[in-house]
Design a protein around this motif. Structure first.
Motif, mmCIF file in Angstrom:
data_model
loop_
_atom_site.group_PDB
_atom_site.id
_atom_site.type_symbol
_atom_site.label_atom_id
_atom_site.label_comp_id
_atom_site.label_asym_id
_atom_site.label_seq_id
_atom_site.Cartn_x
_atom_site.Cartn_y
_atom_site.Cartn_z
ATOM 1 N N GLY A 83 32.117 75.806 -47.455
ATOM 2 C CA GLY A 83 31.233 75.309 -46.399
ATOM 3 C C GLY A 83 31.926 75.264 -45.059
ATOM 4 O O GLY A 83 32.925 75.957 -44.826
ATOM 5 N N LEU A 84 31.409 74.401 -44.175
ATOM 6 C CA LEU A 84 31.880 74.298 -42.802
ATOM 7 C C LEU A 84 32.197 72.849 -42.450
ATOM 8 O O LEU A 84 31.650 71.919 -43.036
ATOM 9 C CB LEU A 84 30.811 74.817 -41.833
ATOM 10 N N MET A 85 33.081 72.699 -41.475
ATOM 11 C CA MET A 85 33.445 71.371 -40.969
ATOM 12 C C MET A 85 33.439 71.396 -39.454
ATOM 13 O O MET A 85 33.721 72.443 -38.847
ATOM 14 C CB MET A 85 34.829 70.974 -41.482
ATOM 15 N N THR A 86 33.132 70.252 -38.838
ATOM 16 C CA THR A 86 33.243 70.165 -37.382
ATOM 17 C C THR A 86 33.523 68.736 -36.953
ATOM 18 O O THR A 86 33.316 67.782 -37.722
ATOM 19 C CB THR A 86 31.973 70.676 -36.680
ATOM 20 N N LEU A 87 34.004 68.610 -35.716
ATOM 21 C CA LEU A 87 34.182 67.330 -35.038
ATOM 22 C C LEU A 87 33.242 67.315 -33.846
ATOM 23 O O LEU A 87 33.239 68.256 -33.044
ATOM 24 C CB LEU A 87 35.626 67.165 -34.548
ATOM 25 N N ALA A 88 32.458 66.269 -33.707
ATOM 26 C CA ALA A 88 31.510 66.197 -32.601
ATOM 27 C C ALA A 88 32.202 65.808 -31.308
ATOM 28 O O ALA A 88 33.306 65.242 -31.295
ATOM 29 C CB ALA A 88 30.410 65.187 -32.915
ATOM 30 N N THR A 89 31.543 66.084 -30.210
ATOM 31 C CA THR A 89 32.000 65.643 -28.901
ATOM 32 C C THR A 89 32.091 64.122 -28.869
ATOM 33 O O THR A 89 31.227 63.423 -29.411
ATOM 34 C CB THR A 89 31.008 66.113 -27.819
ATOM 35 N N LEU A 90 33.147 63.603 -28.262
ATOM 36 C CA LEU A 90 33.273 62.163 -28.068
ATOM 37 C C LEU A 90 32.444 61.792 -26.849
ATOM 38 O O LEU A 90 32.829 62.047 -25.710
ATOM 39 C CB LEU A 90 34.738 61.776 -27.872
ATOM 40 N N SER A 91 31.272 61.232 -27.072
ATOM 41 C CA SER A 91 30.328 60.981 -25.989
ATOM 42 C C SER A 91 29.489 59.753 -26.297
ATOM 43 O O SER A 91 29.229 59.431 -27.466
ATOM 44 C CB SER A 91 29.416 62.206 -25.802
ATOM 45 N N GLU A 92 29.044 59.075 -25.250
ATOM 46 C CA GLU A 92 28.116 57.949 -25.394
ATOM 47 C C GLU A 92 26.683 58.431 -25.520
ATOM 48 O O GLU A 92 25.784 57.625 -25.783
ATOM 49 C CB GLU A 92 28.240 57.013 -24.180
ATOM 50 N N ASP A 93 26.468 59.708 -25.338
ATOM 51 C CA ASP A 93 25.126 60.287 -25.405
ATOM 52 C C ASP A 93 24.836 60.726 -26.844
ATOM 53 O O ASP A 93 25.393 61.721 -27.312
ATOM 54 C CB ASP A 93 25.027 61.479 -24.455
ATOM 55 N N PRO A 94 23.970 60.014 -27.553
ATOM 56 C CA PRO A 94 23.675 60.385 -28.936
ATOM 57 C C PRO A 94 23.144 61.808 -29.070
ATOM 58 O O PRO A 94 23.435 62.490 -30.056
ATOM 59 C CB PRO A 94 22.616 59.362 -29.367
ATOM 60 N N GLY A 95 22.401 62.250 -28.078
ATOM 61 C CA GLY A 95 21.856 63.602 -28.136
ATOM 62 C C GLY A 95 22.937 64.658 -28.128
ATOM 63 O O GLY A 95 22.848 65.670 -28.827
ATOM 64 N N GLU A 96 23.968 64.413 -27.342
ATOM 65 C CA GLU A 96 25.070 65.372 -27.258
ATOM 66 C C GLU A 96 25.857 65.400 -28.564
ATOM 67 O O GLU A 96 26.254 66.473 -29.038
ATOM 68 C CB GLU A 96 25.991 65.002 -26.093
ATOM 69 N N VAL A 97 26.079 64.229 -29.155
ATOM 70 C CA VAL A 97 26.782 64.157 -30.429
ATOM 71 C C VAL A 97 25.978 64.856 -31.521
ATOM 72 O O VAL A 97 26.488 65.691 -32.274
ATOM 73 C CB VAL A 97 27.048 62.688 -30.819
ATOM 74 N N ARG A 98 24.701 64.527 -31.591
ATOM 75 C CA ARG A 98 23.851 65.102 -32.627
ATOM 76 C C ARG A 98 23.731 66.611 -32.485
ATOM 77 O O ARG A 98 23.629 67.343 -33.483
ATOM 78 C CB ARG A 98 22.477 64.443 -32.592
ATOM 79 N N ALA A 99 23.777 67.096 -31.243
ATOM 80 C CA ALA A 99 23.669 68.543 -31.016
ATOM 81 C C ALA A 99 24.827 69.298 -31.656
ATOM 82 O O ALA A 99 24.652 70.426 -32.141
ATOM 83 C CB ALA A 99 23.608 68.838 -29.523
#
Length: 233
Positions: A161-177
């Protein structure tokens, strides 16, 4: 380590993960939790073992070596989740049960050679960069299809499968993207014949978003073990 507190933390995390699954309309059985024991010593891992946990995520291979020595005789699956240097391939091939941070062919080649020498195979996830920060590691998303094709040449690496780290952001939309992007990449690759059942994404602070976007595993450290206040040599 206070085993009573550890048990309470684990149960609370499992409840929160189950709740996030239900809110996303998913079966809680679809999402596993990888306890991340990085920077915590063997005593903490031993306490977790007493709670029935036996699979732990670690950033550094040296920590795995040290803890494996201290916990010799225990049945533990060590999972490498941090950026991995090729000169650590020998130890990984000998000690790890899985690598979730495969992000370049040079590393795939090094792991394959060492695994052949050990007569072993290894589960791997490809780490894809979906965040904007330069400090985040991972294969560029546009290179994923070609990379998966190249990995077919290394039969000791079982691509799961795949793995990722999300952007460290206060914007939930940016993290979820970030998480949504990984799921979309997985789906596109599936259409090309690459079966990537697992999506490892989401940590203590953002795992509900990851679950909503299709995570099959979340990597949780702080919420289980507490704040990290000391390094492991």
């Amino acid at each position: 380590m206070d085993t009573v507190q550890l048990a309470a933390n684990w149960n609370a995390v499992r409840r929160r993960v189950d709740e996030a699954c239900r809110e996303a309309g998913r079966d809680p059985g679809e999402v596993s939790i990888l306890p991340v024991s990085k920077t915590f010593g063997p005593d903490v891992v031993r306490a977790a073992l007493a709670q029935g946990l036996n699979r732990f995520g670690e950033n550094k291979v040296q920590e795995i070596k040290d803890k494996a020595t201290a916990l010799a005789g225990e049945s533990i699956d060590w999972v490498v989740i941090g950026h991995l240097q090729t000169n650590k391939a020998k130890d990984v091939a000998r000690l790890a049960s899985e690598v979730q941070s495969l992000d370049r062919l040079e590393l795939a080649e090094a792991l394959h050679r060492r695994l052949e020498a050990e007569n072993r195979t290894l589960d791997v996830l490809v780490q894809v960069k979906t965040a904007r920060e330069e400090s985040k590691h991972g294969l560029p998303a546009e290179e994923l299809p070609a990379f998966l094709e190249c990995l077919r040449a290394y039969p000791t690496l079982r691509v799961k499968g795949l793995m990722t780290l999300a952007t460290l952001s206060e914007d939930p939309g940016e993290v979820r993207a970030c998480f949504g992007h990984l799921r979309e990449l997985r789906d596109r690759c599936a259409a090309e014949g690459h079966l990537l059942a697992r999506l490892s994404m989401g940590m203590s602070g953002d795992f509900p978003f990851a679950i909503a976007e299709g995570a099959t595993e979340v990597r949780i450290g702080t919420a289980i073990f507490g704040s990290r206040s000391y390094p492991v040599a």
